[in-house]
Motif scaffolding. Structure first.
Motif, PDB file in Angstrom:
ATOM      1  N   GLU A  45       0.846  -1.190   0.000  1.00 52.07           N
ATOM      2  CA  GLU A  45       0.000   0.000   0.000  1.00 52.07           C
ATOM      3  C   GLU A  45       0.885   1.244   0.000  1.00 52.07           C
ATOM      4  O   GLU A  45       1.945   1.263   0.629  1.00 52.07           O
ATOM      5  CB  GLU A  45      -0.922   0.024   1.224  1.00 52.07           C
ATOM      6  N   THR A  98      -1.507  -0.702  -4.088  1.00 50.69           N
ATOM      7  CA  THR A  98      -2.809  -0.106  -3.778  1.00 50.69           C
ATOM      8  C   THR A  98      -2.636   1.284  -3.205  1.00 50.69           C
ATOM      9  O   THR A  98      -1.964   1.450  -2.174  1.00 50.69           O
ATOM     10  CB  THR A  98      -3.571  -0.972  -2.758  1.00 50.69           C
ATOM     11  N   VAL A 124      -3.792   4.365  -0.990  1.00 54.17           N
ATOM     12  CA  VAL A 124      -4.679   4.596   0.151  1.00 54.17           C
ATOM     13  C   VAL A 124      -4.722   6.095   0.389  1.00 54.17           C
ATOM     14  O   VAL A 124      -3.677   6.729   0.601  1.00 54.17           O
ATOM     15  CB  VAL A 124      -4.183   3.868   1.418  1.00 54.17           C
ATOM     16  N   THR A 141       1.505  -0.793   4.539  1.00 55.09           N
ATOM     17  CA  THR A 141       2.006   0.456   3.986  1.00 55.09           C
ATOM     18  C   THR A 141       3.515   0.372   3.777  1.00 55.09           C
ATOM     19  O   THR A 141       4.261   0.098   4.710  1.00 55.09           O
ATOM     20  CB  THR A 141       1.681   1.644   4.910  1.00 55.09           C
TER      21      THR A 141
END
Length: 373
Positions: A72, A93, A95, A119
């Motif tokens: 992320e 991804t 965020v 993350t």
């Protein structure tokens, strides 16, 4: 029509392009190498790697950081959509995190609200040229790779140094809406020599030796392709313009800051109106001059845009929010109240080097008329 932005060009740019054309070498070559050195020095970075855009420079930064599927990356929703797009390019991804409404930037606190065990990195945007508090973010989130999206920030300063100085990797834009323009184009800067060398290979299809280096050396040895790369090159035509523009940058920033200060002074009498301003820890190049309307303003943002257009003034909606676009429906996000308020209630007023005080007065008078004062 008073434009929202107009690049500052002169005969020097024309002459520089003419010299490149006369040289016979118009692709990535000696002018690009010179522009890389000069731009990197201007932001106190050890290495500059020219690219076809800031978007491609950001993509290279994520590749260098080995970000990929399963990871992320925290990004602001309040940014041009390219900031989120590059995360998807590497299969990670995005965020979305909220911002400080005074600066439009991520903070250590808003990043913390979006951080999860997956993350791997944060893309910190210096939005509209206003520097983000990068030291505070590093202190709290030192386990993450911080990539600085400095698309708008050439010439902005942070704690006495240029934005981007000392960063792991920063990405810059030379689009015509930016202060320093090459038409299209971008740059990656870093202090890491290995990252810089790899970025140079990756931007040219992964070639072990660039075409310009091979030509200059007279070597006939074939190049190797050690990994899958990209076609992210800048041309010498663009770099020649960039070198002239870089020389104009100090004067350009001084003029824009003077015009911004005048806007701030002349608009101070509009009740509740918020104007972009310098944070306590740095100074902006005022790449964009945005205002945010109070709840009791007689018009909403879109109505004000139309009102200005009828009076010969080209303004733009405020910075977009990517999470509200169909392409990012369902993407993970923290609570984003500041983002949604600022994107709905802000607009960008005209600001450019050749703007006259009479033109600026016309803009201010129209805002006053809209406010009923």
């Amino acid at each position: 029509m008073i434009p929202v932005m107009r690049p500052w060009f002169g005969p020097e740019e024309q002459a520089a392009v003419g010299e490149v054309i006369a040289s016979g070498w118009v692709a990535q070559g000696p002018r690009v190498a010179e522009f890389e050195r000069e731009f990197a020095a201007s932001v106190e970075a050890s290495h500059g790697v020219a690219a076809s855009s800031c978007t491609t420079a950001l993509h290279l930064g994520l590749v260098l950081a080995d970000v990929g599927p399963g990871d992320e990356v925290i990004v602001p929703s309040l940014s041009f959509i390219a900031t989120a797009n590059v995360v998807r390019y590497v299969g990670a991804t995005p965020v979305f995190a909220d911002i400080d409404p005074a600066t439009g930037n991520l903070t250590a606190k808003t990043i913390d609200a979006a951080r999860t065990p997956r993350t791997r990195a944060v893309i910190v945007v210096h939005q509209a040229g206003v520097p983000a508090d990068i030291d505070d973010i590093r202190a709290v989130h030192n386990g993450l790779t911080l990539i600085e999206d400095a698309a708008c920030a050439a010439g902005s300063r942070y704690r006495g140094r240029p934005v981007g100085a000392g960063s792991t990797v920063s990405a810059w834009s030379f689009h015509p809406r930016k202060l320093l323009t090459t038409g299209e184009g971008g740059m990656l800067t870093t202090d890491d020599p290995e990252w810089a060398a790899r970025a140079r290979r990756l931007r040219e299809h992964g070639m072990s030796v660039s075409a310009a280096e091979r030509h200059a050396s007279g070597s006939t040895a074939p190049e190797e392709y050690t990994e899958v790369g990209f076609n992210y090159r800048m041309t010498d035509l663009q770099a020649a313009v960039g070198l002239v523009q870089l020389g104009r940058l100090p004067e350009l920033i001084a003029r824009r800051r003077a015009l911004a200060a005048r806007y701030q002074r002349l608009l101070a009498g509009v009740p509740g109106l918020t104007t972009v301003h310098d944070p306590a820890y740095g100074s902006s190049n005022y790449q964009s001059f945005w205002i945010a309307l109070p709840a009791d303003f007689p018009m909403n943002r879109n109505e004000l845009l139309g009102f200005l257009a009828e009076r010969g003034i080209s303004a733009r909606r405020g910075i977009m929010a990517a999470h509200l676009e169909p392409a990012y429906a369902g993407v993970p996000a923290a609570e984003l109240p500041n983002t949604e308020w600022l994107t709905a209630n802000s607009l960008i007023l005209p600001l450019f080097h050749a703007m006259t005080e009479a033109e600026q007065d016309q803009v201010v008078e129209a805002v006053h008329a809209a406010a009923g004062i």
